[in-house]
Scaffold this motif. Structure first.
Motif, PDB file in Angstrom:
ATOM      1  N   LYS A  46      -6.408  49.705  13.790  1.00 45.09           N
ATOM      2  CA  LYS A  46      -6.934  48.682  13.335  1.00 45.09           C
ATOM      3  C   LYS A  46      -7.790  49.040  12.080  1.00 45.09           C
ATOM      4  O   LYS A  46      -7.420  48.303  10.955  1.00 45.09           O
ATOM      5  N   ASN A  47      -8.253  50.297  12.039  1.00 43.24           N
ATOM      6  CA  ASN A  47      -9.070  50.551  10.568  1.00 43.24           C
ATOM      7  C   ASN A  47      -7.428  51.020   9.799  1.00 43.24           C
ATOM      8  O   ASN A  47      -7.601  51.114   8.426  1.00 43.24           O
ATOM      9  N   LYS A  48      -6.766  51.942  10.109  1.00 43.55           N
ATOM     10  CA  LYS A  48      -5.594  52.856   9.546  1.00 43.55           C
ATOM     11  C   LYS A  48      -4.615  51.864   9.040  1.00 43.55           C
ATOM     12  O   LYS A  48      -4.212  52.009   8.023  1.00 43.55           O
ATOM     13  N   PHE A  49      -4.299  50.910  10.193  1.00 47.96           N
ATOM     14  CA  PHE A  49      -3.227  50.141   9.451  1.00 47.96           C
ATOM     15  C   PHE A  49      -3.195  48.743  10.277  1.00 47.96           C
ATOM     16  O   PHE A  49      -2.686  48.327  11.541  1.00 47.96           O
ATOM     17  N   PRO A  50      -4.456  47.805   9.642  1.00 45.57           N
ATOM     18  CA  PRO A  50      -4.917  46.374   9.371  1.00 45.57           C
ATOM     19  C   PRO A  50      -3.312  45.396   9.314  1.00 45.57           C
ATOM     20  O   PRO A  50      -3.556  44.309  10.194  1.00 45.57           O
ATOM     21  N   PHE A  51      -2.116  45.998   9.399  1.00 41.62           N
ATOM     22  CA  PHE A  51      -0.982  45.133   9.004  1.00 41.62           C
ATOM     23  C   PHE A  51      -0.168  44.950  10.443  1.00 41.62           C
ATOM     24  O   PHE A  51       0.872  44.344  11.143  1.00 41.62           O
ATOM     25  N   VAL A  52      -0.682  46.169  12.146  1.00 42.13           N
ATOM     26  CA  VAL A  52      -0.478  45.997  13.005  1.00 42.13           C
ATOM     27  C   VAL A  52      -1.240  44.486  14.009  1.00 42.13           C
ATOM     28  O   VAL A  52      -2.341  44.320  13.620  1.00 42.13           O
ATOM     29  N   LYS A  53      -0.346  44.179  14.174  1.00 45.36           N
ATOM     30  CA  LYS A  53      -0.865  42.466  14.552  1.00 45.36           C
ATOM     31  C   LYS A  53      -0.700  42.398  16.374  1.00 45.36           C
ATOM     32  O   LYS A  53      -1.311  41.987  17.038  1.00 45.36           O
ATOM     33  N   LYS A  90       6.743  39.405   9.926  1.00 47.03           N
ATOM     34  CA  LYS A  90       7.162  40.057  10.763  1.00 47.03           C
ATOM     35  C   LYS A  90       5.082  40.455  11.182  1.00 47.03           C
ATOM     36  O   LYS A  90       4.703  40.529  11.135  1.00 47.03           O
ATOM     37  N   ILE A  91       5.849  41.050  12.517  1.00 40.97           N
ATOM     38  CA  ILE A  91       4.715  41.586  13.889  1.00 40.97           C
ATOM     39  C   ILE A  91       4.880  42.597  14.027  1.00 40.97           C
ATOM     40  O   ILE A  91       6.619  43.314  14.511  1.00 40.97           O
ATOM     41  N   ILE A  92       3.922  43.401  13.987  1.00 36.23           N
ATOM     42  CA  ILE A  92       4.570  45.214  14.599  1.00 36.23           C
ATOM     43  C   ILE A  92       3.571  45.373  15.528  1.00 36.23           C
ATOM     44  O   ILE A  92       2.370  45.222  15.359  1.00 36.23           O
ATOM     45  N   ALA A  93       4.250  45.786  16.629  1.00 34.64           N
ATOM     46  CA  ALA A  93       3.520  45.887  17.939  1.00 34.64           C
ATOM     47  C   ALA A  93       3.692  47.301  18.442  1.00 34.64           C
ATOM     48  O   ALA A  93       4.664  47.932  17.961  1.00 34.64           O
ATOM     49  N   ILE A  94       2.359  47.497  18.870  1.00 35.03           N
ATOM     50  CA  ILE A  94       2.004  48.737  19.684  1.00 35.03           C
ATOM     51  C   ILE A  94       2.118  48.589  21.146  1.00 35.03           C
ATOM     52  O   ILE A  94       0.962  47.725  21.460  1.00 35.03           O
ATOM     53  N   CYS A  95       2.716  49.512  22.015  1.00 36.02           N
ATOM     54  CA  CYS A  95       2.573  49.301  23.093  1.00 36.02           C
ATOM     55  C   CYS A  95       2.323  50.936  23.953  1.00 36.02           C
ATOM     56  O   CYS A  95       2.380  52.109  23.420  1.00 36.02           O
ATOM     57  N   GLY A  96       2.323  51.303  25.429  1.00 39.08           N
ATOM     58  CA  GLY A  96       2.543  52.072  25.954  1.00 39.08           C
ATOM     59  C   GLY A  96       1.301  53.043  26.223  1.00 39.08           C
ATOM     60  O   GLY A  96       0.096  52.887  25.790  1.00 39.08           O
ATOM     61  N   CYS A  97       1.317  54.092  26.061  1.00 43.11           N
ATOM     62  CA  CYS A  97       0.456  55.469  27.165  1.00 43.11           C
ATOM     63  C   CYS A  97      -0.768  55.761  25.620  1.00 43.11           C
ATOM     64  O   CYS A  97      -1.927  55.889  25.967  1.00 43.11           O
ATOM     65  N   MET A  98      -0.255  55.757  24.455  1.00 46.72           N
ATOM     66  CA  MET A  98      -1.745  56.615  23.738  1.00 46.72           C
ATOM     67  C   MET A  98      -2.448  55.252  23.266  1.00 46.72           C
ATOM     68  O   MET A  98      -3.368  55.579  22.975  1.00 46.72           O
ATOM     69  N   MET A  99      -1.739  53.856  23.741  1.00 44.53           N
ATOM     70  CA  MET A  99      -2.868  53.001  23.653  1.00 44.53           C
ATOM     71  C   MET A  99      -4.591  52.468  24.637  1.00 44.53           C
ATOM     72  O   MET A  99      -4.717  52.291  24.180  1.00 44.53           O
ATOM     73  N   GLN A 100      -3.296  53.624  25.707  1.00 40.02           N
ATOM     74  CA  GLN A 100      -4.805  54.045  26.489  1.00 40.02           C
ATOM     75  C   GLN A 100      -6.176  55.018  25.877  1.00 40.02           C
ATOM     76  O   GLN A 100      -6.547  55.184  27.413  1.00 40.02           O
ATOM     77  N   GLU A 101      -5.430  55.824  25.554  1.00 36.70           N
ATOM     78  CA  GLU A 101      -6.205  56.955  24.692  1.00 36.70           C
ATOM     79  C   GLU A 101      -7.176  56.725  24.194  1.00 36.70           C
ATOM     80  O   GLU A 101      -7.815  55.718  23.467  1.00 36.70           O
ATOM     81  N   LYS A 156      -1.220  34.669  16.807  1.00 34.18           N
ATOM     82  CA  LYS A 156      -2.403  35.451  16.892  1.00 34.18           C
ATOM     83  C   LYS A 156      -2.530  36.910  16.510  1.00 34.18           C
ATOM     84  O   LYS A 156      -1.040  37.982  16.693  1.00 34.18           O
ATOM     85  N   LYS A 157      -3.473  37.949  16.499  1.00 37.11           N
ATOM     86  CA  LYS A 157      -4.064  39.335  16.700  1.00 37.11           C
ATOM     87  C   LYS A 157      -4.138  39.831  17.886  1.00 37.11           C
ATOM     88  O   LYS A 157      -5.432  39.305  18.346  1.00 37.11           O
ATOM     89  N   ILE A 158      -3.256  40.096  18.064  1.00 34.29           N
ATOM     90  CA  ILE A 158      -4.008  40.519  19.713  1.00 34.29           C
ATOM     91  C   ILE A 158      -4.158  42.287  20.095  1.00 34.29           C
ATOM     92  O   ILE A 158      -3.230  43.004  19.564  1.00 34.29           O
ATOM     93  N   PHE A 159      -5.253  42.911  20.977  1.00 36.77           N
ATOM     94  CA  PHE A 159      -5.864  43.905  21.296  1.00 36.77           C
ATOM     95  C   PHE A 159      -5.851  43.825  22.321  1.00 36.77           C
ATOM     96  O   PHE A 159      -7.494  43.638  22.087  1.00 36.77           O
ATOM     97  N   GLU A 160      -5.525  44.026  23.689  1.00 37.65           N
ATOM     98  CA  GLU A 160      -5.910  44.047  24.520  1.00 37.65           C
ATOM     99  C   GLU A 160      -5.551  45.167  25.586  1.00 37.65           C
ATOM    100  O   GLU A 160      -3.700  44.925  25.631  1.00 37.65           O
TER     101      GLU A 160
END
Length: 463
Positions: A111-118, A92-103, A141-145
């Protein structure tokens, strides 16, 4: 050599004989909803099947909003609920995008609270989603960009529209206004307009596909093309663009959102007036009726200017519906300031007012302001505001009782045969209809007002 990530992903899914499922969850504004259509379009065209269950989906992506603090908390709640389903399905892949990620600081918190987010990316690198999807799904891959600017606008991204008969069309991205309560310019970036040619071609394409109503979207549609003019690029202004869009064959209705009062020109009023397929609805956020508060908000207009503008619009376009946004409890707001807002509502007589209690947002100027208003005072003012808003809406809605107008059927309750349709002026009407004709324009008589909507009856039969 460029990699066709979507083709590679389709081949991988076919070769491994799998049927991955997906769920896109959208928070926030219509700009986010439009981005989610692109995300879902890429997922489906890559071989994923959309399902409604976040727990069961193989790929879940949250398209976030950060306009208010509670939007962040809402996201955390959703992600927390997926923890068990992730550990029961390591693919399972859990992803997040959008305005909040620019904050600032939000990535580290995830990363610290939800390590299972990929997978995490921002508003400015949505155009790379096909690559992120391939690398996370195939290469594990685990991607944070997260990019910090919106220089690239990629056209021709596949979309999965929510409605077959209407859709939003982005005309610009970002905002240059820097209202003191708003974080949008910091997370969406500076204003960047799409070319008018690309906009018109997209609208022609969706009309060919059955769309009869479009909404032109931008943080401030009125300033469309300003960035082109700064760069000495010959392009259309917003009134000119709106006029060209109105000429497209088969397009029955055109809406736009959102307009800033300081940029609402006489030329724009004339274009709306002279083109009947432009909806008789203008959303014109005022935010406050107090000059002192408007200045603190950095809105760059006065209450007198706004009232005069609203009169000009109503005198020119007699059947127009004016709606607005108002914030209660902005820092420093006195009872006198609040009463100025009440007076403005009574004078303008809005068809509808979207009301908000001021929400502190870290990263904005208002966050640091003195004289934050106690919650009990804000609640009291908010309740009074709602009473005034109801009176204003009722003043406008009763005008059409007994009249007949063309409406667009948007949904049908199959168990009751009741239709919900929208007028050009954005009011809703409910009426009985035995036929399934979602997305069609019909004539309805308005028999009764229910405050913010009508009860009506179908006048012209539908075969």
């Amino acid at each position: 050599m460029d990699v066709n990530f979507q083709k590679e992903l389709i081949d991988y899914i076919s070769k491994n004989k799998i049927k991955p499922t997906c769920k896109v969850v959208t928070f926030g504004c219509q700009m986010n909803a439009k981005d989610s259509e692109k995300i879902l379009g890429i997922l489906i065209s890559s071989g994923f099947e959309e399902i409604d269950d976040e727990q069961k989906a193989d790929f879940v992506i949250y398209n976030t909003c950060t306009i208010r603090e509670n939007a962040n908390q809402k996201l955390y709640g959703h992600i927390g609920q997926l923890k068990n389903s992730y550990y029961n399905n390591k693919n399972k892949i859990i992803a997040i995008c959008g305005c909040m990620m620019q904050e600032e600081g939000e990535i580290d918190k995830i990363k610290n609270k939800f390590p299972f987010v990929k997978l995490v990316f921002g508003t400015h690198n949505l155009y790379k989603f096909e690559e992120y999807l391939y690398d996370s799904f195939v290469n594990k891959k685990k991607i944070f960009e997260v990019y910090n600017d919106n220089k690239i606008i990629k056209e021709d991204i596949p979309k999965k529209r929510k409605y077959s008969f209407k859709c939003g069309i982005n005309i610009s991205f970002g905002c240059n206004n820097f209202c003191s309560y708003c974080i949008v310019p910091f997370v969406r970036g500076r204003e960047k307009s799409r070319s008018s040619k690309d906009i018109i071609n997209e609208i022609k394409s969706v009309v060919k596909d059955g769309v009869i109503e479009v909404m032109l979207l931008g943080q401030n549609v009125n300033s469309y093309g300003n960035d082109f003019r700064i760069e000495n690029i010959n392009e259309l202004s917003f009134p000119e663009l709106l006029k060209e869009v109105s000429k497209i064959n088969g397009l029955k209705r055109i809406r736009f959102m959102t307009s800033h009062p300081k940029d609402f020109s006489d030329e724009l009023i004339e274009v709306i007036k002279n083109n009947k397929n432009i909806a008789r609805h203008i959303h014109l956020p005022v935010q406050s009726g107090s000059n002192k508060i408007l200045k603190l908000m950095n809105r760059n207009y006065s209450r007198e200017y706004y009232i005069e503008l609203s009169k000009k619009i109503k005198e020119s376009i007699s059947d127009i519906s004016l709606t607005t946004d108002i914030i209660v409890g902005f820092p420093g707001e006195t009872e006198e300031d609040f009463l100025d807002t009440i007076d403005l509502i009574n004078e303008v007589k809005f068809s509808q007012v979207f009301t908000f209690e001021y929400s502190k947002r870290k990263g904005t100027k208002a966050y640091e302001m003195d004289n934050q208003i106690p919650n009990d005072i804000v609640k009291k003012r908010f309740d009074k505001l709602l009473d005034t808003v109801e009176e204003s809406a009722n003043y406008n809605i009763i005008k059409k009782i007994g009249s007949i107008e063309e409406v667009l059927i948007e949904s049908i309750n199959n168990s009751t045969n009741n239709c919900t349709a929208r007028l050009s002026n954005n009011f809703l009407v409910h009426f009985n209809n035995n036929s399934n004709h979602i997305g069609e324009l019909v004539n309805v008589k308005f028999n009764e007002s229910k405050g913010f909507y009508y009860i009506g009856e179908l006048v012209n039969g539908i075969e």
